[in-house]
Scaffold this motif. Structure first.
Motif, short mmCIF file in Angstrom:
data_model
loop_
_atom_site.label_atom_id
_atom_site.label_comp_id
_atom_site.label_asym_id
_atom_site.label_seq_id
_atom_site.Cartn_x
_atom_site.Cartn_y
_atom_site.Cartn_z
N LEU A 1 0.83 -1.20 0.00
CA LEU A 1 0.00 0.00 0.00
C LEU A 1 0.87 1.26 0.00
CD1 LEU A 1 -2.74 -1.07 2.60
CD2 LEU A 1 -3.04 -0.81 0.12
N ALA A 2 1.92 1.24 0.80
CA ALA A 2 2.82 2.39 0.83
C ALA A 2 3.51 2.59 -0.51
CB ALA A 2 3.86 2.19 1.94
N LYS A 3 3.97 1.50 -1.09
CA LYS A 3 4.64 1.57 -2.40
C LYS A 3 3.73 2.15 -3.46
CE LYS A 3 8.14 0.21 -5.14
NZ LYS A 3 9.55 0.66 -4.95
N ASN A 4 2.45 1.79 -3.41
CA ASN A 4 1.50 2.21 -4.45
C ASN A 4 1.24 3.71 -4.46
OD1 ASN A 4 1.22 -0.41 -5.37
ND2 ASN A 4 -0.64 -0.82 -4.18
N VAL A 5 1.51 4.41 -3.37
CA VAL A 5 1.22 5.84 -3.34
C VAL A 5 2.46 6.71 -3.50
CG1 VAL A 5 -0.87 5.55 -1.96
CG2 VAL A 5 1.31 5.97 -0.80
N THR A 6 3.60 6.09 -3.79
CA THR A 6 4.82 6.90 -3.94
C THR A 6 4.72 7.87 -5.11
OG1 THR A 6 5.86 5.08 -5.16
CG2 THR A 6 6.34 5.25 -2.79
N LEU B 1 9.92 -3.69 -2.25
CA LEU B 1 8.86 -2.91 -1.61
C LEU B 1 9.44 -1.83 -0.70
CD1 LEU B 1 6.21 -5.68 -0.74
CD2 LEU B 1 6.09 -3.95 -2.55
N LEU B 2 10.41 -2.20 0.12
CA LEU B 2 11.10 -1.22 0.95
C LEU B 2 12.43 -0.84 0.29
CD1 LEU B 2 10.62 -2.63 4.57
CD2 LEU B 2 9.17 -1.01 3.32
N ASP B 3 12.73 0.45 0.27
CA ASP B 3 13.99 0.90 -0.33
C ASP B 3 15.12 0.96 0.69
OD1 ASP B 3 13.28 1.68 -3.20
OD2 ASP B 3 11.70 2.67 -2.04
N ARG C 1 21.76 18.08 -14.60
CA ARG C 1 21.46 18.58 -13.26
C ARG C 1 21.37 17.41 -12.29
NH1 ARG C 1 16.57 20.99 -11.95
NH2 ARG C 1 15.53 19.98 -13.71
N LYS C 2 21.98 17.56 -11.14
CA LYS C 2 21.87 16.58 -10.06
C LYS C 2 20.89 17.14 -9.03
CE LYS C 2 24.71 14.05 -6.68
NZ LYS C 2 26.09 13.91 -6.13
N VAL C 3 19.76 16.46 -8.83
CA VAL C 3 18.71 16.98 -7.95
C VAL C 3 18.37 15.98 -6.86
CG1 VAL C 3 17.72 18.37 -9.82
CG2 VAL C 3 16.82 16.08 -9.39
N ARG C 4 17.84 16.50 -5.75
CA ARG C 4 17.38 15.64 -4.66
C ARG C 4 16.01 15.06 -4.99
NH1 ARG C 4 20.35 15.73 -0.08
NH2 ARG C 4 21.57 17.60 0.44
N VAL C 5 15.86 13.78 -4.70
CA VAL C 5 14.57 13.09 -4.88
C VAL C 5 14.31 12.23 -3.65
CG1 VAL C 5 14.71 13.06 -7.40
CG2 VAL C 5 15.68 11.16 -6.09
N PRO C 6 13.05 11.87 -3.39
CA PRO C 6 12.77 10.98 -2.26
C PRO C 6 13.44 9.62 -2.45
CG PRO C 6 10.76 12.05 -3.05
CD PRO C 6 11.82 12.34 -4.06
N ILE C 7 13.71 8.95 -1.33
CA ILE C 7 14.25 7.60 -1.40
C ILE C 7 13.18 6.63 -1.89
CG2 ILE C 7 15.08 5.68 0.02
CD1 ILE C 7 16.58 7.74 1.72
N GLY C 8 11.94 6.79 -1.42
CA GLY C 8 10.85 5.92 -1.86
C GLY C 8 10.01 5.47 -0.68
N VAL C 9 10.21 4.22 -0.25
CA VAL C 9 9.51 3.67 0.91
C VAL C 9 10.55 3.33 1.97
CG1 VAL C 9 7.91 1.95 1.81
CG2 VAL C 9 7.72 2.71 -0.57
N ILE C 10 10.41 3.92 3.14
CA ILE C 10 11.36 3.74 4.23
C ILE C 10 10.72 2.90 5.32
CG2 ILE C 10 12.72 4.90 6.01
CD1 ILE C 10 12.91 7.31 4.14
N GLY C 11 11.38 1.83 5.70
CA GLY C 11 10.94 1.02 6.83
C GLY C 11 11.70 1.42 8.08
N ILE C 12 11.00 1.60 9.18
CA ILE C 12 11.64 1.99 10.43
C ILE C 12 11.23 1.01 11.52
CG2 ILE C 12 11.95 3.82 12.15
CD1 ILE C 12 11.37 5.82 9.95
#
Length: 415
Positions: free
Chosen positions: A10-15, A195-197, A108-119
């Motif tokens: 579910l988390a992956k699907n909304v990235t 699924l988790l990055d 250009r080198k730009v910042r992007v989200p990692i994706g899905v983070i598991g904690i």
């Protein structure tokens, strides 16, 4: 399908939805979440009481119960953490570097989200909110697996945050809580490649080592905190006492609290007895070497294993050393590369300590308790990384991003 795999999916699907949100939309969600925590604080405290009662029945230590406990002021502080994150610059989309090639390519080198983070973390419900805020602000979905001792609190907190998110553009599926208390749910998270990055563990050394040794998903290691303060021979006695007492007593249950006090022999001869009495008055149990016991006979003898222990409690090791070199050698042997301090009037000794001690944060004449994302101006933190790749020290928003190269051309082909 298991709860872990379902919620990670579910988390992956909304990235892709997260990637489209602008800064204003993300901040609106964070502020709504902060308001909801305050409005529902009574409900959260009722859930927290369930955890505290269960913890007392299970014999959890007083220091761990302190980590677990929530009250109105702590919930206000947690909400304020979200507000602080909303005020911080959004790192996503920042241009870090531009390159113009002779063939006309513009890179250009730009910042992007990692994706899905598991904690994966233990009995600290504030981490639930801190992690959610930092991950969502940096455009990441997050899958949380808190300790079973905080399950009622975490479940209620996420329920409150979800209700707030539903009133904003932020998809609630971007925040997931694994409720299965069995260790198998942790083991499954460690293998969720695709699924988790990345996985970030927060807790004691056994938790962290389990994740580091068994995960196939990439890990950002947040280390246990066996932190030292070294009082040099030239240290101002009043300053040294204030720093040492603060580093141990202000909140002993956290990872940046001091676990071992190293004292130069000359300072010890003149001041250690009085300093030890100050610790005794503060309710701290002291464990010391022979010289410490000679100067403070009421202390207990320290075993070598004590110096390798993160107490997170009102227990402190003291060791008298001959010189700075011996202090640095002890830290190298027992430290966890978290936070280390020297109290000294000698600029030469300070510079040597700061250069030679290998830790994420090194201090001169200041308490190790400042190793904290909020204190460093990052807002709340996702953890304190003690590794050397990707991120080190308190991890704020930029540490939760990766990079992407955007290359623009006008028909170039490679020959």
């Amino acid at each position: 399908m298991s709860e872990v795999r379902n919620k990670a999916g579910l988390a992956k699907n909304v990235t892709t939805v997260l990637n489209k949100l602008n800064t204003t939309q993300k901040n609106e969600a964070l502020l709504a979440m902060a308001d909801a925590l305050i409005q529902r604080s009574a409900d959260i405290m009722v859930a927290n009481e369930e955890d505290l009662k269960r913890g007392e029945e299970q014999g959890i230590s007083a220091s761990l119960l302190d980590r677990l406990a929530l009250n109105a002021s702590r919930i206000e502080a947690i909400a304020e953490g979200l507000r602080q994150i909303a005020k911080l610059p959004d790192p996503v989309g920042d241009t870090l570097e531009t390159i113009e090639r002779p063939n006309g390519l513009f890179i250009r080198k730009v910042r992007v989200p990692i994706g899905v983070i598991g904690i994966i973390y233990e009995a600290r419900p504030n981490v639930t909110v801190d992690a959610a805020g930092l991950c969502l602000k940096s455009g990441n979905a997050v899958v949380l697996r808190g300790g079973s001792s905080a399950l009622s609190s975490n479940r209620k907190i996420v329920e409150v945050l979800h209700e707030a998110m539903e009133r904003t553009a932020m998809p609630k599926d971007a925040l997931q809580l694994i409720e299965d208390p069995n260790r198998a749910s942790v083991d499954e998270m460690l293998k969720l490649n695709g699924l988790l990055d990345v996985i970030i563990p927060r807790g004691g050394s056994s938790l962290i080592q389990n994740v580091v040794m068994n995960a196939t998903v990439p890990v950002i290691e947040t280390g246990a905190g066996i932190c030292h303060t070294f009082i040099d021979e030239s240290a101002d006695p009043a300053m040294a006492e204030n720093i040492a007492i603060n580093a141990k007593v202000q909140r002993p249950s956290v990872c940046n609290a001091m676990e071992t006090l190293l004292v130069h022999k000359d300072f010890a001869a003149a001041h250690l007895s009085a300093l030890a009495d100050s610790f005794r008055k503060a309710g701290v149990e002291l464990r010391g070497d022979e010289e410490t016991l000679r100067l403070s006979p009421w202390a207990k003898p320290a075993e070598s294993s004590d110096y390798a222990t993160e107490y997170n409690d009102y227990i402190l090791n003291i060791k008298v050393v001959n010189n700075l070199s011996e202090a640095i050698k002890h830290i190298a042997a027992y430290g966890t590369k978290h936070s280390e301090c020297i109290v000294t009037a000698s600029q030469e000794n300070a510079e040597r300590f700061l250069q030679e001690v290998d830790a994420a944060a090194v201090y001169h004449n200041a308490s190790t308790r400042f190793t904290d994302g909020f204190e460093f101006g990052f807002g709340a933190e996702i953890g304190i990384s003690t590794q050397k790749l990707h991120a080190r020290g308190p991890m704020g928003l930029p540490a939760l991003t990766s990079t992407k190269y955007i290359v623009t051309g006008n028909g170039q082909i490679r020959h």
